[in-house]
Write a protein that holds these residues in place. Structure first.
Motif, PDB file in Angstrom:
ATOM      1  N   ASP A   2      -2.614   9.268 -29.187  1.00  0.00           N
ATOM      2  CA  ASP A   2      -3.213  10.147 -30.195  1.00  0.00           C
ATOM      3  C   ASP A   2      -2.767   9.732 -31.592  1.00  0.00           C
ATOM      4  O   ASP A   2      -1.567   9.626 -31.869  1.00  0.00           O
ATOM      5  CB  ASP A   2      -2.783  11.593 -29.911  1.00  0.00           C
ATOM      6  CG  ASP A   2      -3.458  12.585 -30.836  1.00  0.00           C
ATOM      7  OD1 ASP A   2      -4.650  12.405 -31.144  1.00  0.00           O
ATOM      8  OD2 ASP A   2      -2.785  13.558 -31.246  1.00  0.00           O
TER       9      ASP A   2
ATOM     10  N   THR B 206      -8.538  14.056 -26.902  1.00  0.00           N
ATOM     11  CA  THR B 206      -9.499  15.167 -26.850  1.00  0.00           C
ATOM     12  C   THR B 206      -9.766  15.581 -25.406  1.00  0.00           C
ATOM     13  O   THR B 206     -10.827  15.291 -24.840  1.00  0.00           O
ATOM     14  CB  THR B 206     -10.827  14.798 -27.552  1.00  0.00           C
ATOM     15  OG1 THR B 206     -11.289  13.535 -27.053  1.00  0.00           O
ATOM     16  CG2 THR B 206     -10.652  14.729 -29.058  1.00  0.00           C
TER      17      THR B 206
ATOM     18  N   THR C 131     -17.645  10.573 -29.050  1.00  0.00           N
ATOM     19  CA  THR C 131     -17.040  11.721 -28.376  1.00  0.00           C
ATOM     20  C   THR C 131     -17.153  11.668 -26.859  1.00  0.00           C
ATOM     21  O   THR C 131     -16.688  12.609 -26.201  1.00  0.00           O
ATOM     22  CB  THR C 131     -17.680  13.026 -28.875  1.00  0.00           C
ATOM     23  OG1 THR C 131     -19.096  12.974 -28.658  1.00  0.00           O
ATOM     24  CG2 THR C 131     -17.389  13.251 -30.344  1.00  0.00           C
TER      25      THR C 131
ATOM     26  N   THR D 140     -16.671  14.915 -24.493  1.00  0.00           N
ATOM     27  CA  THR D 140     -15.797  16.010 -24.911  1.00  0.00           C
ATOM     28  C   THR D 140     -16.560  17.213 -25.455  1.00  0.00           C
ATOM     29  O   THR D 140     -16.235  18.354 -25.139  1.00  0.00           O
ATOM     30  CB  THR D 140     -14.790  15.526 -25.974  1.00  0.00           C
ATOM     31  OG1 THR D 140     -13.865  14.635 -25.346  1.00  0.00           O
ATOM     32  CG2 THR D 140     -14.011  16.676 -26.568  1.00  0.00           C
TER      33      THR D 140
ATOM     34  N   SER E 247     -10.295  20.735 -28.573  1.00  0.00           N
ATOM     35  CA  SER E 247     -10.752  19.400 -28.972  1.00  0.00           C
ATOM     36  C   SER E 247     -11.918  19.484 -29.936  1.00  0.00           C
ATOM     37  O   SER E 247     -12.003  18.696 -30.892  1.00  0.00           O
ATOM     38  CB  SER E 247     -11.144  18.591 -27.726  1.00  0.00           C
ATOM     39  OG  SER E 247     -10.017  18.312 -26.930  1.00  0.00           O
TER      40      SER E 247
ATOM     41  N   LYS F 149     -10.527  20.051 -33.284  1.00  0.00           N
ATOM     42  CA  LYS F 149      -9.966  18.809 -33.843  1.00  0.00           C
ATOM     43  C   LYS F 149     -11.067  17.966 -34.478  1.00  0.00           C
ATOM     44  O   LYS F 149     -10.916  17.442 -35.580  1.00  0.00           O
ATOM     45  CB  LYS F 149      -9.309  17.980 -32.730  1.00  0.00           C
ATOM     46  CG  LYS F 149      -7.894  18.326 -32.385  1.00  0.00           C
ATOM     47  CD  LYS F 149      -7.374  17.248 -31.412  1.00  0.00           C
ATOM     48  CE  LYS F 149      -5.993  17.547 -30.915  1.00  0.00           C
ATOM     49  NZ  LYS F 149      -5.516  16.486 -29.988  1.00  0.00           N
TER      50      LYS F 149
END
Length: 316
Positions: free
Chosen positions: A135, A152, A172, A175, A208, A211
């Motif tokens: 991360d 995530t 992504t 996610t 997630s 984020k």
């Protein structure tokens, strides 16, 4: 297809269907791709590279957002054509790419007799070609292009998303949902959460999403399938649909508490399909056979993940 800002997408023809799963090509000094799909898709990727004028020997980085087979199952096979590439993976995914035996067992449990047709062969990735990104780690692939890796979870614990500085976009995977471009070209944006087994966690998925939202990206690149320049609408729909999925799952669990996991999953699938179909009807959209099959598949596998999550919750 050229998506602009130095990014192309190759249709991997996952499940034999157009615009189902995509491989992204980042045209930079270090030629990089994101996602490989499953092994039956590799011939389509190689043809895509050819049409883009890319020699697979030029590829330096192959990134997989997570290790589910429809995103990473073909990476071992693709490496045979990409001798100079490293495979970049989430820390929790590295050992499964090196030894995919558990991945194969898990997928066989979900897909049964269709497994070979959908995923075979699944080849191990040599240890010396695997690179882990934690991360917050970065990778500079061009003078003005830096990739940042963001843990995530939610869809899976072995999932990261990748922010691209040049496009201010983010890859992504699954996610924050599935995008249906077949509906988009007809004027409807639909994004549904991807809740497949066996590490689905709705709370982690929302964390997630937060984020990603905090990054203020301009573009989202989905594993399934394509790009949107309307991130706020994605967030709105996941905020809407994820609670509906979970509330419906808890309702079915309670009503069918004495039934098998399989019966609960099937019951949830039926109810979710009615809800999504009703939403589309309200929007004056009628699903054709192809889209019906795709959405049914997503909701069927997603129902398994929700029931699996609720079953684990009961044992805690």
């Amino acid at each position: 297809m050229d998506l602009g800002r130095g990014i192309s997408i190759i249709d991997a023809m996952d499940l034999g269907k157009e615009r189902r799963t995509g491989c992204y090509v980042l045209h930079a000094e270090e030629l990089t791709i994101v996602e490989t799909c499953a092994s039956p898709s590799i011939p389509f990727l190689l043809e895509g590279f050819k049409r883009l004028g890319i020699d697979p020997k030029e590829i330096k980085n192959i990134i997989v957002t997570h290790i589910h087979l429809d995103h990473a199952g073909g990476v071992g096979l693709l490496l045979e054509s990409c001798p100079n590439a490293k495979v970049i993976v989430h820390p929790r995914g590295m050992r499964h790419l090196a030894d995919p035996s558990k991945l194969i067992l898990g997928a066989r449990a979900v897909y049964g007799e269709k497994f070979d047709e959908l995923f075979d062969p699944i080849l191990p990735v040599p240890d010396n070609r695997l690179v882990v990104k934690e991360d917050g780690d970065t990778l500079q692939i061009g003078e003005n292009r830096i990739l940042t890796f963001i843990d995530t979870p939610g869809h899976a614990k072995h999932h990261f998303s990748i922010h691209d500085s040049m496009s201010n976009g983010i890859f992504t995977g699954d996610t924050i949902g599935v995008f249906y471009p077949q509906l988009f070209v007809k004027g409807l944006e639909l994004y549904l959460p991807s809740t497949s087994p066996n590490q689905f966690d709705p709370n982690a998925m929302l964390d997630s999403l937060e984020k990603i939202k905090a990054l203020d990206v301009e573009r989202i690149y989905f594993g399934h399938y394509g790009m949107t320049t309307n991130p706020s609408h994605v967030y709105e729909q996941i905020y809407k649909w994820l609670p509906i999925f979970m509330e419906t799952g808890e309702k079915v669990w309670k009503e069918k508490q004495d039934d098998s996991i399989e019966t609960k999953s099937e019951g949830l699938f039926q109810e979710l399909f009615v809800k999504v179909s009703s939403f589309l009807t309200e929007k004056e959209f009628t699903l054709d056979q192809e889209m019906t099959e795709i959405i049914k598949l997503d909701l069927s596998v997603g129902s398994m993940g929700i029931i699996d999550y609720l079953a684990k919750k009961q044992t805690k």
